[in-house]
Write an enzyme that holds these catalytic residues in place. Structure first.
Site, PDB file in Angstrom:
ATOM      1  N   TYR A  72       0.892  -1.008   0.017  1.00 25.12           N
ATOM      2  CA  TYR A  72      -0.027  -0.005   0.136  1.00 25.12           C
ATOM      3  C   TYR A  72       0.810   1.311   0.162  1.00 25.12           C
ATOM      4  O   TYR A  72       0.732   2.245  -0.724  1.00 25.12           O
ATOM      5  CB  TYR A  72      -1.017  -0.015   1.008  1.00 25.12           C
ATOM      6  CG  TYR A  72      -2.021   1.114   1.044  1.00 25.12           C
ATOM      7  CD1 TYR A  72      -3.152   0.841   0.775  1.00 25.12           C
ATOM      8  CD2 TYR A  72      -1.728   2.415   1.498  1.00 25.12           C
ATOM      9  CE1 TYR A  72      -4.271   1.709   0.866  1.00 25.12           C
ATOM     10  CE2 TYR A  72      -2.746   3.264   1.573  1.00 25.12           C
ATOM     11  CZ  TYR A  72      -3.912   2.994   1.062  1.00 25.12           C
ATOM     12  OH  TYR A  72      -4.962   4.153   1.065  1.00 25.12           O
ATOM     13  N   PHE A 124      -8.366  18.330 -25.626  1.00 28.24           N
ATOM     14  CA  PHE A 124      -8.972  17.190 -25.822  1.00 28.24           C
ATOM     15  C   PHE A 124     -10.106  17.189 -24.853  1.00 28.24           C
ATOM     16  O   PHE A 124     -10.463  17.846 -23.971  1.00 28.24           O
ATOM     17  CB  PHE A 124      -8.233  16.167 -25.399  1.00 28.24           C
ATOM     18  CG  PHE A 124      -8.882  14.717 -25.394  1.00 28.24           C
ATOM     19  CD1 PHE A 124      -9.048  14.152 -26.732  1.00 28.24           C
ATOM     20  CD2 PHE A 124      -9.367  13.872 -24.396  1.00 28.24           C
ATOM     21  CE1 PHE A 124      -9.782  12.914 -26.693  1.00 28.24           C
ATOM     22  CE2 PHE A 124      -9.923  12.695 -24.531  1.00 28.24           C
ATOM     23  CZ  PHE A 124     -10.247  12.179 -25.658  1.00 28.24           C
ATOM     24  N   ASP A 125     -11.229  16.611 -25.349  1.00 24.21           N
ATOM     25  CA  ASP A 125     -12.745  16.573 -24.663  1.00 24.21           C
ATOM     26  C   ASP A 125     -12.594  16.481 -23.039  1.00 24.21           C
ATOM     27  O   ASP A 125     -13.381  17.302 -22.358  1.00 24.21           O
ATOM     28  CB  ASP A 125     -13.637  15.359 -25.147  1.00 24.21           C
ATOM     29  CG  ASP A 125     -13.576  14.914 -26.775  1.00 24.21           C
ATOM     30  OD1 ASP A 125     -12.496  15.504 -27.281  1.00 24.21           O
ATOM     31  OD2 ASP A 125     -14.532  14.359 -27.128  1.00 24.21           O
ATOM     32  N   ASP A 214      -0.195  18.232 -22.132  1.00 26.17           N
ATOM     33  CA  ASP A 214      -1.154  17.114 -22.290  1.00 26.17           C
ATOM     34  C   ASP A 214      -0.180  15.941 -22.884  1.00 26.17           C
ATOM     35  O   ASP A 214      -0.176  16.174 -24.478  1.00 26.17           O
ATOM     36  CB  ASP A 214      -2.505  17.467 -22.662  1.00 26.17           C
ATOM     37  CG  ASP A 214      -3.434  16.106 -22.826  1.00 26.17           C
ATOM     38  OD1 ASP A 214      -2.799  14.970 -22.853  1.00 26.17           O
ATOM     39  OD2 ASP A 214      -4.551  16.119 -23.046  1.00 26.17           O
ATOM     40  N   ALA A 216      -0.204  12.748 -23.511  1.00 28.89           N
ATOM     41  CA  ALA A 216      -0.596  11.181 -23.957  1.00 28.89           C
ATOM     42  C   ALA A 216       0.085  10.713 -25.092  1.00 28.89           C
ATOM     43  O   ALA A 216       0.420   9.593 -25.014  1.00 28.89           O
ATOM     44  CB  ALA A 216      -2.320  11.199 -24.342  1.00 28.89           C
ATOM     45  N   LYS A 257      -1.714   5.609 -24.103  1.00 32.23           N
ATOM     46  CA  LYS A 257      -1.222   5.739 -25.442  1.00 32.23           C
ATOM     47  C   LYS A 257       0.266   5.537 -25.269  1.00 32.23           C
ATOM     48  O   LYS A 257       0.719   4.390 -25.332  1.00 32.23           O
ATOM     49  CB  LYS A 257      -1.835   7.312 -25.731  1.00 32.23           C
ATOM     50  CG  LYS A 257      -3.003   7.492 -26.043  1.00 32.23           C
ATOM     51  CD  LYS A 257      -3.720   7.850 -24.766  1.00 32.23           C
ATOM     52  CE  LYS A 257      -5.284   8.214 -25.074  1.00 32.23           C
ATOM     53  NZ  LYS A 257      -5.994   8.212 -23.906  1.00 32.23           N
ATOM     54  N   HIS A 449     -23.147  10.621 -27.916  1.00 31.84           N
ATOM     55  CA  HIS A 449     -22.771   9.811 -28.948  1.00 31.84           C
ATOM     56  C   HIS A 449     -22.457   8.423 -28.098  1.00 31.84           C
ATOM     57  O   HIS A 449     -22.353   7.302 -29.034  1.00 31.84           O
ATOM     58  CB  HIS A 449     -21.038  10.057 -29.421  1.00 31.84           C
ATOM     59  CG  HIS A 449     -20.194  10.413 -28.364  1.00 31.84           C
ATOM     60  ND1 HIS A 449     -20.126  11.526 -27.673  1.00 31.84           N
ATOM     61  CD2 HIS A 449     -18.962   9.765 -28.188  1.00 31.84           C
ATOM     62  CE1 HIS A 449     -19.127  11.532 -26.866  1.00 31.84           C
ATOM     63  NE2 HIS A 449     -18.603  10.615 -27.224  1.00 31.84           N
TER      64      HIS A 449
HETATM   65  N1  F0G Z   1      -5.660  13.915 -23.381  1.00 34.21           N
HETATM   66  C1  F0G Z   1      -5.665  13.372 -24.782  1.00 34.21           C
HETATM   67  C2  F0G Z   1      -4.890  14.153 -25.771  1.00 34.21           C
HETATM   68  C3  F0G Z   1      -6.358  12.069 -24.902  1.00 34.21           C
HETATM   69  O1  F0G Z   1      -6.365  11.733 -26.273  1.00 34.21           O
HETATM   70  C4  F0G Z   1      -7.113  11.610 -24.064  1.00 34.21           C
HETATM   71  C5  F0G Z   1      -7.850  10.316 -24.268  1.00 34.21           C
HETATM   72  C6  F0G Z   1      -7.012  11.853 -22.769  1.00 34.21           C
HETATM   73  C7  F0G Z   1      -6.199  13.155 -22.457  1.00 34.21           C
HETATM   74  C8  F0G Z   1      -7.698  11.333 -21.709  1.00 34.21           C
HETATM   75  O2  F0G Z   1      -6.989  10.198 -21.260  1.00 34.21           O
HETATM   76  O3  F0G Z   1      -8.465   8.314 -21.663  1.00 34.21           O
HETATM   77  O4  F0G Z   1      -6.656   8.016 -20.160  1.00 34.21           O
HETATM   78  O5  F0G Z   1      -8.733   9.480 -19.557  1.00 34.21           O
HETATM   79  N2  F0G Z   1      -8.014  10.157 -25.821  1.00 34.21           N
HETATM   80  C9  F0G Z   1      -8.813   8.677 -25.944  1.00 34.21           C
HETATM   81  C10 F0G Z   1      -9.092   8.830 -27.301  1.00 34.21           C
HETATM   82  C11 F0G Z   1     -10.025   8.483 -25.211  1.00 34.21           C
HETATM   83  O6  F0G Z   1      -9.684   7.792 -28.014  1.00 34.21           O
HETATM   84  O7  F0G Z   1      -8.447   9.426 -28.024  1.00 34.21           O
HETATM   85  P1  F0G Z   1      -7.983   8.888 -20.646  1.00 34.21           P
END
Ligand code: F0G
Length: 457
Positions: A72, A124-125, A214, A216, A257, A449
């Site tokens: 832990y 990103f969304d 960010d 990823a 990723k 969606h």
């Molecule tokens: N930032 C970027 C640029 C991303 O593409 C994603 C996720 C996230 C943050 C969020 O990360 O999914 O680990 O919580 N992209 C996926 C996609 C979902 O299909 O492009 P997460």
């Protein structure tokens, strides 16, 4: 003769994927109310829904799993991962989280206040979601070329320093940080140059505003710098990555990723005060500081994954595989977003099926056709994803209607790419017959969606 690249790995284990008939797929997609998210994966032949958490781990990662320390507190796997992250990014402080959006949630809980402005390059969304949830505003400062689907700019992910400076000048004392997404998923997996990172970093320093990546797909971004930016041809990926991070103050990471794992994420930063405050949220939302939402074994696999993802040979086979698919489609005349991005190929539905009215969701119609004809699952990035205007409840029609074909890492072969291209060529050749799309019969008020239901027109 110049030798072509070849995958720097061979296959030790295979996973069966099922072929199906056209008739079966027609039946299945109808039953799924024409929503590809409703299909169980055994009904999909090639799954290009996302490149997130869908890659294959190496034998080294699988063996690292066995060495995972599940303590832990003070897990050895945590210490190893922290050391690796420090080696790759140069950032001093580290907090593990269960995935990328969790890292955003923790860090933004410290930094974002109501009314704040957070500039970036097409957030990103989930990033935008975490900003807007806190009643702050994300402002897109991408260069103009970012949304021209055929402009051949090598670094379409770049931020326009003039736009950024204007946002800085217009919002004194109201900008907690800038988000720089590398590569930029929203604009098509497009990279950012070191030159641009330097310029943005300099501007941020002048205004005393932190720069947060960010990250990823940071390794894919580093590959593009090596291939496209003058002066970096002979620099290693690890060195380029470290230089990119050097110009910023911290990062959030979806390890699903470029961490080459199926689940995981983290925050890394240099500011001790921010780290201390974020640590409290991390304990509340994710878990204790030395696991934060991940198993010990997952942290062990991630440490290996980060190292592998920043090796040139792996990245070359990864990015060139995506480029191969894109170039095959260009050769067949299929309209795609160019240049081809790092993690995905994007079909331009406005040019592909202009015969289907926009009100009938032409990009969704194209994604459905791709499934019916070839058993391939992509994802609509167009009107369905854009949701309705919250006030008028009318559909928002974005400039671009795209279908994203995201390629999982180390998962599919070049033959799969050839198959996908052939399916799309067949659809493209009979595109004139596509006259009608779909009507929504049920939808959620936001993020429709995932659960929306359609009927065929
Ligand atoms: N930032 C970027 C640029 C991303 O593409 C994603 C996720 C996230 C943050 C969020 O990360 O999914 O680990 O919580 N992209 C996926 C996609 C979902 O299909 O492009 P997460």
């Amino acid at each position: 003769m110049k030798l072509p690249y070849a995958e720097p790995y061979k296959v030790k284990m295979v996973e069966s994927i099922k072929r199906s008939t056209l008739e079966q797929r027609k039946k299945w997609i109808k039953k799924a109310h024409y929503n590809l998210f409703n299909l169980s994966s055994d009904k999909v032949f090639i799954d290009l829904l996302t490149d997130s958490g869908t890659g294959a781990m190496s034998d080294q990662q699988w063996s690292a799993l066995m060495s995972g320390d599940e303590s832990y507190a003070g897990s050895k796997s945590f210490l190893k991962l922290k050391k690796t992250v420090n080696k790759i990014t140069g950032y001093k402080y580290f907090l593990p989280t269960h995935q990328g959006r969790a890292a955003e949630n923790v860090l933004f809980s410290v930094l974002v206040k109501e009314g704040n402005i957070i500039p970036g390059n097409s957030h990103f969304d989930t990033t935008k979601g975490h900003i807007e949830f806190r009643k702050a505003t994300a402002v897109d400062c991408s260069i103009d070329e970012a949304f021209n689907t055929t402009a051949q700019h090598p670094f379409k992910g770049n931020i326009d320093p003039k736009k950024l400076k204007k946002v800085f000048d217009d919002n004194p004392d109201n900008i907690p940080f800038v988000v720089f997404t590398i590569t930029c998923n929203t604009s098509g997996g497009q990279p950012v140059s070191i030159e641009n990172i330097k310029a943005v970093s300099k501007l941020c320093k002048t205004y005393n505003i932190p720069l947060i990546f960010d990250a990823a797909r940071f390794a894919e971004n580093a590959y593009f710098i090596k291939k496209r930016e003058k002066g970096y041809e002979n620099t290693s990926i690890k060195k380029i990555a470290k230089e990119m991070f050097y110009y910023g103050d911290g990062m959030t990471m979806s390890a699903k990723k470029d961490g080459l794992v199926n689940m995981g994420g983290f925050i890394a930063l240099n500011n001790e005060e921010v780290y201390k405050q974020a640590a409290i949220y991390n304990i509340m939302y994710e878990g204790f500081l030395t696991y934060g939402g991940m198993n010990g074994r997952d942290m062990a696999a991630l440490a290996v994954g980060l190292d592998e993802a920043t090796e040139f040979d792996y990245l070359e086979s990864r990015i060139e595989q995506v480029a191969y698919l894109g170039e095959k489609l260009i050769e067949y005349g299929v309209p795609v977003l160019q240049p081809i991005g790092g993690h995905a190929v994007f079909l331009d539905a406005n040019k592909f099926v202009p015969t289907i009215p926009r009100e009938e969701y032409r990009a969704q119609a194209l994604a459905i056709e791709l499934y019916i004809v070839g058993g391939i699952r992509g994802v609509e990035i167009g009107t369905v994803l854009a949701d309705r205007d919250p006030f008028t409840r009318k559909n928002r029609y974005p400039e671009l209607e795209l279908v994203r074909l995201a390629i999982p890492r180390r998962t599919y072969s070049l033959n799969h790419m050839k198959y996908i291209a052939a399916v799309l060529k067949n659809i493209y050749d009979s595109r004139d017959q596509a006259k009608s799309g779909y009507t929504i019969i049920d939808e959620a008020p936001i993020m429709r969606h995932f659960t929306v239901k359609f009927k065929k027109n």
